[in-house]
Design an enzyme around this catalytic site. Structure first.
Site, PDB file in Angstrom:
ATOM      1  N   CYS A 154       5.575  -7.739  19.749  1.00 52.88           N
ATOM      2  CA  CYS A 154       5.849  -7.524  21.339  1.00 52.88           C
ATOM      3  C   CYS A 154       4.749  -6.461  21.646  1.00 52.88           C
ATOM      4  O   CYS A 154       4.106  -5.965  20.896  1.00 52.88           O
ATOM      5  CB  CYS A 154       7.171  -7.039  21.285  1.00 52.88           C
ATOM      6  SG  CYS A 154       7.483  -5.546  20.908  1.00 52.88           S
TER       7      CYS A 154
ATOM      8  N   CYS B  11       7.938 -11.542  25.034  1.00 52.78           N
ATOM      9  CA  CYS B  11       7.315 -10.810  25.972  1.00 52.78           C
ATOM     10  C   CYS B  11       5.806 -11.182  26.497  1.00 52.78           C
ATOM     11  O   CYS B  11       5.032 -10.432  26.830  1.00 52.78           O
ATOM     12  CB  CYS B  11       7.355  -9.389  25.189  1.00 52.78           C
ATOM     13  SG  CYS B  11       6.680  -9.441  23.504  1.00 52.78           S
TER      14      CYS B  11
ATOM     15  N   CYS C  13      -0.653 -14.575  19.456  1.00 57.41           N
ATOM     16  CA  CYS C  13      -1.043 -14.198  18.388  1.00 57.41           C
ATOM     17  C   CYS C  13      -2.169 -15.051  18.037  1.00 57.41           C
ATOM     18  O   CYS C  13      -2.288 -16.460  18.668  1.00 57.41           O
ATOM     19  CB  CYS C  13      -0.194 -14.510  17.012  1.00 57.41           C
ATOM     20  SG  CYS C  13       1.137 -13.412  16.988  1.00 57.41           S
TER      21      CYS C  13
END
Length: 138
Positions: free
Chosen positions: A11, A85, A89
């Site tokens: 996050c 959020c 990645c």
């Protein structure tokens, strides 16, 4: 997936949701899973309301420190879980990517964090059942 799967929780600030998720996974799965957490813009400390909410269920995260998200952390993980959020990645073939939509505990009191903590526990329990059930390998 390796004999001991690894999970990375991500996050933005690595101060609330991802810290609680990592703590739940470590607590519930023990040494059956390798656990990491990180954030794209780590905070200075773990959210005090998250620390308090986890302490209420007997899990101490007060000593944890927010960590920067690295490409290596993603590469070394079998499962990467973003926490609703907007973080993303780096994508590597063969990895499993999940996004859990969760309210942000930032700036909230412990009363608002408790339901988030409990929802994370439920999600973590489901993840454990998939990647590291207790009878696996027996």
């Amino acid at each position: 997936m390796a004999d001991k799967p690894s999970v990375l929780f991500v996050c933005v600030h690595n101060a609330g949701r991802s810290q609680m998720a990592a703590a739940w996974l470590a607590h519930l799965a023990g040494d059956r899973v390798e656990v990491r957490s990180a954030g794209s813009s780590p905070g200075d400390r773990v959210n005090p309301a998250a620390v308090e909410a986890m302490a209420e269920v007997g899990i101490d995260i007060s000593g944890q420190t927010p960590t920067i998200l690295t490409v290596d952390a993603v590469r070394e993980s079998d499962v990467c879980v973003t926490m609703g959020c907007g973080d993303s990645c780096p994508v590597f073939p063969g990895k499993r990517y999940l996004d859990w939509t969760l309210d942000d505990p930032a700036g909230q009191g412990v009363e608002a964090v408790r339901p988030i903590r409990d929802e994370i526990k439920t999600l973590v329990e489901g993840l454990i059942a998939e990647i590291a059930p207790e009878n696996r390998g027996r």
